[in-house]
Design a protein around this motif. Structure first.
Motif, PDB file in Angstrom:
ATOM      1  N   MET B  90       0.798  -1.220   0.000  1.00 30.84           N
ATOM      2  CA  MET B  90       0.000   0.000   0.000  1.00 30.84           C
ATOM      3  C   MET B  90       0.832   1.272   0.000  1.00 30.84           C
ATOM      4  O   MET B  90       1.916   1.322   0.566  1.00 30.84           O
ATOM      5  CB  MET B  90      -0.941  -0.007   1.195  1.00 30.84           C
ATOM      6  N   GLN B  91       0.228   2.297  -0.611  1.00 33.14           N
ATOM      7  CA  GLN B  91       0.872   3.608  -0.605  1.00 33.14           C
ATOM      8  C   GLN B  91       0.931   4.142   0.828  1.00 33.14           C
ATOM      9  O   GLN B  91       1.937   4.706   1.240  1.00 33.14           O
ATOM     10  CB  GLN B  91       0.074   4.567  -1.510  1.00 33.14           C
ATOM     11  N   TYR B  92      -0.149   3.914   1.576  1.00 32.44           N
ATOM     12  CA  TYR B  92      -0.192   4.336   2.981  1.00 32.44           C
ATOM     13  C   TYR B  92      -0.577   3.152   3.860  1.00 32.44           C
ATOM     14  O   TYR B  92      -1.749   2.965   4.180  1.00 32.44           O
ATOM     15  CB  TYR B  92      -1.192   5.482   3.164  1.00 32.44           C
ATOM     16  N   PRO B  93       0.426   2.341   4.265  1.00 32.19           N
ATOM     17  CA  PRO B  93       0.110   1.163   5.083  1.00 32.19           C
ATOM     18  C   PRO B  93      -0.557   1.570   6.405  1.00 32.19           C
ATOM     19  O   PRO B  93      -0.267   2.617   6.964  1.00 32.19           O
ATOM     20  CB  PRO B  93       1.481   0.530   5.327  1.00 32.19           C
ATOM     21  N   VAL B  94      -1.442   0.710   6.874  1.00 31.82           N
ATOM     22  CA  VAL B  94      -2.314   1.035   7.997  1.00 31.82           C
ATOM     23  C   VAL B  94      -1.702   0.570   9.325  1.00 31.82           C
ATOM     24  O   VAL B  94      -1.132  -0.523   9.409  1.00 31.82           O
ATOM     25  CB  VAL B  94      -3.680   0.331   7.795  1.00 31.82           C
ATOM     26  N   GLU B  95      -1.839   1.377  10.358  1.00 34.62           N
ATOM     27  CA  GLU B  95      -1.377   0.974  11.683  1.00 34.62           C
ATOM     28  C   GLU B  95      -2.411   0.054  12.320  1.00 34.62           C
ATOM     29  O   GLU B  95      -3.603   0.329  12.259  1.00 34.62           O
ATOM     30  CB  GLU B  95      -1.195   2.214  12.572  1.00 34.62           C
ATOM     31  N   VAL B  96      -1.948  -1.025  12.905  1.00 33.39           N
ATOM     32  CA  VAL B  96      -2.861  -1.942  13.586  1.00 33.39           C
ATOM     33  C   VAL B  96      -2.402  -2.101  15.033  1.00 33.39           C
ATOM     34  O   VAL B  96      -1.547  -2.942  15.333  1.00 33.39           O
ATOM     35  CB  VAL B  96      -2.921  -3.322  12.899  1.00 33.39           C
ATOM     36  N   PRO B  97      -2.943  -1.314  15.934  1.00 31.41           N
ATOM     37  CA  PRO B  97      -2.507  -1.377  17.329  1.00 31.41           C
ATOM     38  C   PRO B  97      -2.820  -2.745  17.941  1.00 31.41           C
ATOM     39  O   PRO B  97      -3.807  -3.374  17.577  1.00 31.41           O
ATOM     40  CB  PRO B  97      -3.356  -0.302  18.027  1.00 31.41           C
ATOM     41  N   GLY B  98      -1.959  -3.183  18.826  1.00 32.12           N
ATOM     42  CA  GLY B  98      -2.230  -4.421  19.563  1.00 32.12           C
ATOM     43  C   GLY B  98      -1.767  -5.675  18.854  1.00 32.12           C
ATOM     44  O   GLY B  98      -1.810  -6.760  19.425  1.00 32.12           O
ATOM     45  N   ASN B 143       4.137  -3.113  17.210  1.00 36.46           N
ATOM     46  CA  ASN B 143       2.821  -3.270  16.612  1.00 36.46           C
ATOM     47  C   ASN B 143       2.866  -2.862  15.139  1.00 36.46           C
ATOM     48  O   ASN B 143       3.601  -1.957  14.765  1.00 36.46           O
ATOM     49  CB  ASN B 143       1.787  -2.431  17.343  1.00 36.46           C
ATOM     50  N   VAL B 144       2.062  -3.545  14.362  1.00 33.59           N
ATOM     51  CA  VAL B 144       2.057  -3.371  12.914  1.00 33.59           C
ATOM     52  C   VAL B 144       1.942  -1.885  12.514  1.00 33.59           C
ATOM     53  O   VAL B 144       0.931  -1.242  12.815  1.00 33.59           O
ATOM     54  CB  VAL B 144       0.903  -4.178  12.281  1.00 33.59           C
ATOM     55  N   ASN B 145       3.000  -1.401  11.904  1.00 32.84           N
ATOM     56  CA  ASN B 145       3.077  -0.037  11.352  1.00 32.84           C
ATOM     57  C   ASN B 145       2.946   1.086  12.385  1.00 32.84           C
ATOM     58  O   ASN B 145       3.023   2.262  12.023  1.00 32.84           O
ATOM     59  CB  ASN B 145       2.025   0.185  10.247  1.00 32.84           C
ATOM     60  N   GLU B 146       2.731   0.742  13.643  1.00 31.27           N
ATOM     61  CA  GLU B 146       2.493   1.773  14.650  1.00 31.27           C
ATOM     62  C   GLU B 146       3.779   2.542  14.911  1.00 31.27           C
ATOM     63  O   GLU B 146       4.777   1.969  15.338  1.00 31.27           O
ATOM     64  CB  GLU B 146       1.984   1.137  15.942  1.00 31.27           C
ATOM     65  N   GLY B 147       3.745   3.825  14.639  1.00 30.38           N
ATOM     66  CA  GLY B 147       4.911   4.667  14.871  1.00 30.38           C
ATOM     67  C   GLY B 147       6.043   4.431  13.875  1.00 30.38           C
ATOM     68  O   GLY B 147       7.129   4.962  14.053  1.00 30.38           O
TER      69      GLY B 147
END
Ligand SMILES: Nc1ncnc2c1ncn2[C@@H]1O[C@H](COP(=O)(O)OP(=O)(O)OP(=O)(O)O)[C@@H](O)[C@H]1O
Ligand SMILES: [Mg+2]
Lengths: 393, 254
Positions: B90-98, B143-147
């Motif tokens: 993705m152009q803007y990968p999504v953050e998935v907390p947890g 966490n996935v993409n977080e930060g």
């Protein structure tokens, strides 16, 4: 440090750190603590301590109309050798020493219970097996009182398991002698219609450690009020909570940590997931650092994960500091949404929707569940989470 | 040989002022082993094409077909498409907390491969793939993409590409937001996957600079929701020197 992010519509995440000469936590309440229900006016719903609670769903616990019935709750205590288990009358001197009812329903419970259960772990007794207290609702109305007392340097784990259906108001006292270590797991796994309102009072002795897990899944309305105070220096409280608030449920956790003694610690971490219309979770975290409580170290955090539209969270951490001589103090509150973009991302990696949701929720709760340290309880919680999730899709 | 066929694809989105057609008849065939660059100005619909192929719910397919080896992709749910072999970076990968990266990667690999990878070989596989992309092993526990920084997110996307080994890889602006070193490392990752000859690549980009590292077999110019010109790698050179002006003139992108 306060933080708030990504708040779903209709929810509030407020926080404050007040440096006050006089406690507002105390003055916000409609009446000072008392054992007598007559000292509290019947709440109308606008009072600070009742404003989030749907009073009509208390079915009379708050206005004196809920009368105890014979088929309220059945309490069964299973304790390893060396533990004293007693059923005592209202006049027993060991009742009510850990704290005083802070609101009308807790006072109603204290004024109305018939028999109390007292569990004593004598001085220096270190248990290797947990004490299990099963509180099973039989469909009626009940007022209860439970005492768990640990003598000096005693160590114990207590699991209190609430199941069935009841309209229950209760007070629970935890008394920790000097150097004692108590872990309490209170599971609210009620049937759908149950109403449970309780105040938990922990009085922590010098150098004693109190660790509590409050786990709330079931019930129509659950409102718990865990309170902590210290009887000597060096005490430590770890307050963990986990709730899964479903369609139509009201689950309210109101913490109060009263740092009234120097050099004590507290750490509160509550996490909740919500799903379904009118699922409502309330978290209040009042932490008071009194002028005398130098060297206090405290942190509190509440995180919520909103899985669907229509759920509502009210999260209010509140830290009051009356002395500057502290080791540390902080709070955090955040409510995040598991949204369609996250779901899309996980699914675009081949993960089916139901599993994606499970992954997120399990991950969210994992750090708390793992800390319980009782494999049977941990497994049951995880299984419970799965069931709740399956119900949603 | 895996083949993705896009025929006369029309896609619209719901806006406040009603539906808006964004893709206006896209035709494209991508075969295993081929690399197609899709280049076009901002807003021409490149991401819309990428998301539509992956099944993002925001986009409505109004007409046309997409098949993978004859199977109707548009009928498949998002996860089914991924399991069928379609991958979207993705152009803007999504953050998935947890959800930790390691847990995410393993769950995803299990879903795509149809069975849980053997733990020992899996740990090695992830570790070496991360090393090659110059990702700190500490990312596995985050966490996935977080930060993650923009560049870290893109590396993480390509890490998944390497681990999931799709039949068709759609890379939406994987080059954007990368500095020169990162661009080279990420391109090398993409090339490692391409070199095994089993993936058909759809490289969506606004700039030609990534094409220095990844040589396309075909270049398509995208404008106002359709492919307006196709050619070989030399077409990219023309775009490099002339830009998109000749394609967007006359308000072609509305
Ligand atoms: N919800 C929406 N409402 C209105 N217009 C939309 C909506 N979603 C997308 N669009 C429009 O669709 C067009 C195509 O967008 P898209 O993201 O596919 O372009 P792109 O070619 O990927 O651009 P970029 O190079 O900036 O990434 C744009 O004009 C965009 O504004
Ligand atoms: Mg784009």
């Amino acid at each position: 440090m306060a933080e708030a992010q990504n708040i779903p519509v209709g929810s509030t995440t407020a926080g404050s750190i007040a440096v006050a000469a006089e406690s507002t936590v105390a003055t916000r309440m409609s009446a000072p603590p008392s054992f007598d229900v007559g000292d509290f006016p019947v709440p109308h719903g606008r009072e600070e301590e009742w404003r989030f609670t749907p009073l009509e769903r208390l079915r009379g616990l708050h206005d004196g109309t809920a009368v105890a019935t014979g088929d309220g709750v059945k309490v069964v205590v299973e304790a390893p050798e060396g533990v004293l288990v007693e059923t005592v009358g209202r006049d027993d001197a060991r009742l009510g020493r850990a704290g005083t009812p802070a609101d009308r329903v807790a006072a109603q419970a204290y004024s109305s219970f018939d028999k109390a259960s007292v569990v004593t772990v004598p001085k220096d007794t270190v248990l290797t097996e947990p004490i299990r207290i099963a509180v099973h609702g039989e469909g009626g109305v009940a007022y209860g009182h439970q005492v768990v007392e640990l003598g000096a340097f005693a160590e114990a784990v207590v699991v209190i398991d609430h199941t069935g259906d009841a309209l229950l108001a209760a007070n629970v006292d935890y008394l920790l002698g000097d150097g004692a270590k108590l872990t309490v797991v209170s599971v609210q796994d009620w049937d759908d219609k149950a109403v449970h309102v309780a105040q938990h009072n922990a009085l922590i002795g010098r150098d004693a450690t109190f660790k509590s897990f409050v786990v709330t899944f079931g019930g129509d309305l659950v409102r718990l009020h865990p309170r902590v105070a210290y009887a000597g220096t060096g005490g430590e409280a770890e307050l963990f909570g986990l709730y899964f608030t479903d369609k139509g449920q009201h689950q309210e956790h109101r913490l109060l940590v009263d740092h009234n003694t120097p050099h004590c610690k507290s750490n509160a971490v509550y996490k909740g997931a919500l799903q379904g219309d009118d699922a409502h979770a309330v978290w209040i975290g009042d932490v008071l650092i009194q002028a005398a409580a130098e060297g206090t170290d405290t942190y509190e955090m509440n995180r919520n994960l909103v899985l669907t539209d229509g759920a509502r969270v009210d999260s209010v951490p509140n830290l009051e500091i009356e002395t500057g001589e502290i080791a540390g103090a902080g709070h955090a509150s955040a409510t995040g949404r598991f949204d369609d973009e996250q779901l899309f991302y996980l699914m675009s990696r081949g993960i089916p929707a139901s599993e994606a949701r499970r992954l997120v929720v399990r991950g969210f709760f994992a750090e708390l569940v793992q800390q319980i340290g009782l494999p049977d309880v941990e497994e049951r919680l995880l299984a419970k989470i799965e069931t709740e999730l399956e119900a949603s899709v | 040989m895996a083949t993705l066929e896009i025929r006369d694809l029309h896609v619209s989105v719901d806006t406040e002022n009603g539906t808006k057609e964004i893709l206006k008849g896209v035709d494209l065939t991508v075969k295993q082993g081929e690399t197609h660059a899709i280049m076009g100005p901002n807003g021409s619909g490149k991401s819309t094409l990428a998301y539509s192929l992956a099944g993002h719910p925001k986009y409505t397919i109004t007409s046309g077909t997409v098949t993978l080896d004859g199977e109707d992709v548009l009928e498949m749910s998002v996860d089914e498409r991924a399991r069928a072999g379609v991958f979207l970076a993705m152009q803007y990968p999504v953050e998935v907390p947890g959800v930790s990266v390691s847990n995410f990667l393993r769950t995803s690999a299990t879903a795509i491969r149809g069975e849980a990878p053997k733990l020992r070989t899996w740990v090695k596989e992830v570790k070496s793939a991360m090393e090659q992309l110059q990702m700190d092993p500490a990312f596995a526990e985050r966490n996935v993409n977080e930060g993650f920084s923009g560049g870290e997110k893109k590396r993480h996307e390509i890490l998944q590409l390497e681990l999931l080994k799709p039949k068709i890889a759609i890379l939406d602006e994987t080059d954007s937001g990368l500095d020169v070193d990162a661009l080279r490392q990420v391109s090398e990752g993409i090339n490692r996957v391409r070199e095994n000859g089993e993936v058909g690549t759809l490289l969506v980009t606004h700039y030609t600079r990534i094409l220095r590292y990844i040589k396309p077999d075909y270049v398509h110019v995208f404008s106002a929701g359709r492919i307006v010109e196709s050619g070989g790698a030399e077409l990219a050179d023309k775009l490099e020197s002339e830009g998109y002006a000749s394609y967007t003139k006359g308000g072609a992108s509305e």
